[in-house]
Design an enzyme around this catalytic site. Structure first.
Site, PDB file in Angstrom:
ATOM      1  N   ALA A  12      15.930   9.032  -8.122  1.00  5.80           N
ATOM      2  CA  ALA A  12      16.346   8.137  -9.374  1.00  5.80           C
ATOM      3  C   ALA A  12      17.121   6.880  -9.032  1.00  5.80           C
ATOM      4  CB  ALA A  12      16.855   8.910 -10.430  1.00  5.80           C
ATOM      5  N   THR A 103       5.026   5.986   0.634  1.00  5.84           N
ATOM      6  CA  THR A 103       4.270   5.678   1.897  1.00  5.84           C
ATOM      7  C   THR A 103       4.840   6.180   3.364  1.00  5.84           C
ATOM      8  OG1 THR A 103       5.253   3.459   2.271  1.00  5.84           O
ATOM      9  CG2 THR A 103       3.665   3.604   0.720  1.00  5.84           C
ATOM     10  N   ALA A 125      -1.250   6.466  -4.292  1.00  5.10           N
ATOM     11  CA  ALA A 125      -1.624   5.158  -3.703  1.00  5.10           C
ATOM     12  C   ALA A 125      -0.776   4.367  -2.957  1.00  5.10           C
ATOM     13  CB  ALA A 125      -2.167   4.358  -4.859  1.00  5.10           C
ATOM     14  N   ASN A 127       0.037   1.239  -2.840  1.00 12.54           N
ATOM     15  CA  ASN A 127       0.004   0.290  -3.824  1.00 12.54           C
ATOM     16  C   ASN A 127      -0.384   0.552  -5.329  1.00 12.54           C
ATOM     17  OD1 ASN A 127       0.566  -2.434  -4.938  1.00 12.54           O
ATOM     18  ND2 ASN A 127       1.183  -2.993  -3.011  1.00 12.54           N
ATOM     19  N   HIS A 158       7.918  -7.463   4.065  1.00  8.40           N
ATOM     20  CA  HIS A 158       8.661  -6.342   3.282  1.00  8.40           C
ATOM     21  C   HIS A 158      10.151  -6.827   3.652  1.00  8.40           C
ATOM     22  CE1 HIS A 158       4.992  -4.438   2.539  1.00  8.40           C
ATOM     23  NE2 HIS A 158       5.345  -4.279   1.351  1.00  8.40           N
ATOM     24  N   HIS A 159      11.058  -6.364   2.526  1.00  9.64           N
ATOM     25  CA  HIS A 159      12.450  -6.315   2.659  1.00  9.64           C
ATOM     26  C   HIS A 159      12.931  -5.564   4.096  1.00  9.64           C
ATOM     27  CE1 HIS A 159      12.522  -2.316   1.129  1.00  9.64           C
ATOM     28  NE2 HIS A 159      11.477  -2.677   0.517  1.00  9.64           N
ATOM     29  N   LYS A 162      12.939  -1.511   4.420  1.00 13.49           N
ATOM     30  CA  LYS A 162      11.558  -0.809   4.697  1.00 13.49           C
ATOM     31  C   LYS A 162      11.670   0.079   5.847  1.00 13.49           C
ATOM     32  CE  LYS A 162       6.746  -0.653   3.641  1.00 13.49           C
ATOM     33  NZ  LYS A 162       6.932   0.353   2.752  1.00 13.49           N
ATOM     34  N   GLY A 168       2.148   0.861   3.428  1.00 13.92           N
ATOM     35  CA  GLY A 168       0.914   1.666   2.691  1.00 13.92           C
ATOM     36  C   GLY A 168      -0.056   0.749   2.163  1.00 13.92           C
ATOM     37  N   THR A 169       0.226  -0.465   1.906  1.00 12.03           N
ATOM     38  CA  THR A 169      -0.756  -1.288   1.343  1.00 12.03           C
ATOM     39  C   THR A 169      -1.645  -2.015   2.650  1.00 12.03           C
ATOM     40  OG1 THR A 169       0.981  -1.943  -0.264  1.00 12.03           O
ATOM     41  CG2 THR A 169      -0.999  -3.441  -0.072  1.00 12.03           C
TER      42      THR A 169
HETATM   43  N1  LIG Z   1       2.857   2.695  -3.902  1.00  8.25           N
HETATM   44  C1  LIG Z   1       3.718   1.753  -4.314  1.00  8.25           C
HETATM   45  O1  LIG Z   1       3.284   0.932  -5.303  1.00  8.25           O
HETATM   46  C2  LIG Z   1       4.932   1.299  -3.689  1.00  8.25           C
HETATM   47  C3  LIG Z   1       5.670   0.415  -4.319  1.00  8.25           C
HETATM   48  C4  LIG Z   1       6.955   0.284  -3.681  1.00  8.25           C
HETATM   49  C5  LIG Z   1       7.763   1.157  -2.862  1.00  8.25           C
HETATM   50  N2  LIG Z   1       6.909   2.277  -2.443  1.00  8.25           N
HETATM   51  C6  LIG Z   1       7.472   3.454  -1.489  1.00  8.25           C
HETATM   52  O2  LIG Z   1       8.056   4.236  -2.208  1.00  8.25           O
HETATM   53  C7  LIG Z   1       9.185   4.714  -1.575  1.00  8.25           C
HETATM   54  C8  LIG Z   1      10.469   4.434  -1.959  1.00  8.25           C
HETATM   55  O3  LIG Z   1      10.718   3.079  -1.813  1.00  8.25           O
HETATM   56  P1  LIG Z   1      12.110   2.553  -2.287  1.00  8.25           P
HETATM   57  O4  LIG Z   1      12.301   1.106  -1.839  1.00  8.25           O
HETATM   58  O5  LIG Z   1      12.408   2.884  -3.574  1.00  8.25           O
HETATM   59  O6  LIG Z   1      13.156   3.395  -1.298  1.00  8.25           O
HETATM   60  P2  LIG Z   1      14.775   3.786  -1.634  1.00  8.25           P
HETATM   61  O7  LIG Z   1      15.134   3.983  -0.094  1.00  8.25           O
HETATM   62  O8  LIG Z   1      15.489   2.680  -2.332  1.00  8.25           O
HETATM   63  O9  LIG Z   1      14.555   5.046  -2.661  1.00  8.25           O
HETATM   64  C9  LIG Z   1      14.357   6.312  -2.179  1.00  8.25           C
HETATM   65  C10 LIG Z   1      14.826   7.214  -2.918  1.00  8.25           C
HETATM   66  O10 LIG Z   1      14.273   8.625  -2.620  1.00  8.25           O
HETATM   67  C11 LIG Z   1      15.557   9.471  -2.636  1.00  8.25           C
HETATM   68  N3  LIG Z   1      15.204  10.516  -2.064  1.00  8.25           N
HETATM   69  C12 LIG Z   1      14.901  10.803  -0.459  1.00  8.25           C
HETATM   70  N4  LIG Z   1      14.754  12.184  -0.438  1.00  8.25           N
HETATM   71  C13 LIG Z   1      14.725  12.784  -1.610  1.00  8.25           C
HETATM   72  C14 LIG Z   1      14.802  14.168  -1.975  1.00  8.25           C
HETATM   73  N5  LIG Z   1      14.441  15.237  -1.303  1.00  8.25           N
HETATM   74  N6  LIG Z   1      14.897  14.602  -3.239  1.00  8.25           N
HETATM   75  C15 LIG Z   1      15.078  13.446  -4.420  1.00  8.25           C
HETATM   76  N7  LIG Z   1      15.318  12.084  -3.840  1.00  8.25           N
HETATM   77  C16 LIG Z   1      15.105  11.910  -2.552  1.00  8.25           C
HETATM   78  C17 LIG Z   1      16.591   8.806  -1.800  1.00  8.25           C
HETATM   79  O11 LIG Z   1      17.965   9.239  -2.120  1.00  8.25           O
HETATM   80  C18 LIG Z   1      16.535   7.340  -2.535  1.00  8.25           C
HETATM   81  O12 LIG Z   1      17.196   7.150  -3.596  1.00  8.25           O
HETATM   82  C19 LIG Z   1       8.872   4.056   0.156  1.00  8.25           C
HETATM   83  O13 LIG Z   1       7.823   5.046   0.654  1.00  8.25           O
HETATM   84  C20 LIG Z   1       8.150   3.053  -0.366  1.00  8.25           C
HETATM   85  O14 LIG Z   1       7.260   2.509   0.585  1.00  8.25           O
HETATM   86  C21 LIG Z   1       5.568   2.314  -2.715  1.00  8.25           C
HETATM   87  O1  LIG Z   2       9.042  -1.777  -0.752  1.00  7.05           O
HETATM   88  C1  LIG Z   2       8.369  -1.035  -0.180  1.00  7.05           C
HETATM   89  O2  LIG Z   2       8.714  -0.166   0.531  1.00  7.05           O
HETATM   90  C2  LIG Z   2       6.955  -1.160  -0.566  1.00  7.05           C
HETATM   91  N1  LIG Z   2       5.995  -0.232  -0.337  1.00  7.05           N
HETATM   92  C3  LIG Z   2       4.759  -0.177  -0.370  1.00  7.05           C
HETATM   93  C4  LIG Z   2       3.854  -0.361   0.770  1.00  7.05           C
HETATM   94  O3  LIG Z   2       4.228   0.280   1.824  1.00  7.05           O
HETATM   95  O4  LIG Z   2       2.872  -1.143   0.894  1.00  7.05           O
HETATM   96  C5  LIG Z   2       4.159  -1.278  -1.519  1.00  7.05           C
HETATM   97  C6  LIG Z   2       4.908  -2.628  -1.486  1.00  7.05           C
HETATM   98  C7  LIG Z   2       6.360  -2.367  -1.475  1.00  7.05           C
END
Ligand SMILES: NC(=O)c1ccc[n+]([C@@H]2O[C@H](COP(=O)([O-])OP(=O)(O)OC[C@H]3O[C@@H](n4cnc5c(N)ncnc54)[C@H](O)[C@@H]3O)[C@@H](O)[C@H]2O)c1
Ligand SMILES: O=C(O)C1=N[C@H](C(=O)O)CCC1
Length: 269
Positions: A12, A103, A125, A127, A158-159, A162, A168-169
């Protein structure tokens, strides 16, 4: 009795977690019923709206995922691979739709989702945006139309926070290109060249990752041949696109048969 699905957000406090909480609370099609963080996190026990610096939302952040999932119809999970595997088992116990955006999962971690998918709907997914999932379809078509005179390279940015690469995308785009060409990505992937690599191998698919600042997510699929280049590009400027896609998946998953799905299923692409 309301038919509006109750949603739990895991991770969260994360970048995506907070975006998802805003997206769900602003929606009239879903209710926020839970917010989960890892044990020891300083948000545990606090109202999630207040922890985000806003008005109370009446949802207390917990480190007990099963208790939260038991009150919900869907879990939206953008956390970390080990956490996601654990949540898949718990979401299946609670018969919740599990939307996975996490991812960087290994093949073994992906395989570990299968037992859960016998009991619950999993939508996963790399993305969740409409634009990237369209780009995946276009990449497959272009790769199928061109021969190996066109070298394929996937470049992503990416930022600085990461933790996984390629994104993953990028892997989704690479898989689509490989499928279009009728080859296995594992047989042709070149990840991040360095040093005396030798000349590029015909038919290989290259991956390159840039990390810096606050870049939300940018992906290019380059098809380069002698005399011409095609570039397919997606640029994300707002994480809301991922959160909107994830919420759509959570709603779409209600009433589907147990199994594993992706955003192509959700979006009907
Ligand atoms: N599929 C998509 O469209 C997409 C888009 C953006 C990000 N992502 C992916 O989503 C993931 C998170 O990205 P983010 O930028 O929000 O990262 P982030 O590090 O800001 O957030 C991850 C959160 O998960 C929490 N967490 C970790 N282990 C946990 C557990 N066991 N129980 C509960 N919470 C837990 C962490 O404390 C943290 O708050 C990454 O894998 C990223 O690549 C995917
Ligand atoms: O911010 C990230 O982390 C993102 N993760 C996804 C990826 O791994 O492709 C999607 C884009 C943002």
């Amino acid at each position: 009795m309301t038919h509006i699905p109750g949603i739990v957000i895991t991770g969260a406090s994360g970048r995506m977690g907070q975006m998802l909480i805003r997206t769900v609370t602003e929606s009239d099609q879903a209710r926020l019923v839970g917010a989960v963080e890892r044990a020891g996190h300083d948000w545990i026990g606090r109202d999630v709206g207040e922890a985000m610096g806003g008005q109370p939302l009446g949802v207390t952040v917990t480190d007990d995922p099963l208790e939260a999932f038991a009150k919900a119809q869907a879990v939206i999970d953008f956390t970390a691979p080990e956490a996601t595997v654990e949540f898949a088992g718990l979401a299946a116990q609670a018969r919740c739709v599990h939307v996975i955006g996490t991812t960087g999962m290994s093949d073994a971690q992906i395989a570990a989702l299968e037992p859960a998918a016998r009991h619950s709907v999993i939508v996963r997914a790399g993305n969740m945006s409409l634009g990237v999932n369209l780009l995946v379809q276009l990449t497959k078509k272009v790769a199928a139309a061109l021969d190996e005179d066109f070298d394929i390279e996937v470049i992503e940015a990416h930022h600085r926070h990461k933790v996984d690469a390629p994104s993953g995308t990028a892997l989704m785009l690479g898989e689509a290109a490989a499928e279009g060409r009728g080859v296995q990505l594992a047989d042709v992937a070149d990840r991040g060249r360095d040093g005396i690599t030798g000349a590029r191998e015909r038919g290989h698919i290259g991956f390159h990752a840039i990390r810096g600042g606050d870049i939300v997510g940018e992906h290019d699929v380059l098809f380069a041949a002698p005399g011409e280049r095609i570039v397919l590009r997606h640029v994300a400027t707002d994480r809301a696109i991922f959160a909107r896609g994830a919420l759509k998946a959570a709603l779409w998953g209600q009433g589907q048969k147990p199994g594993q799905y992706d955003m192509v299923d959700v979006l009907g692409l």
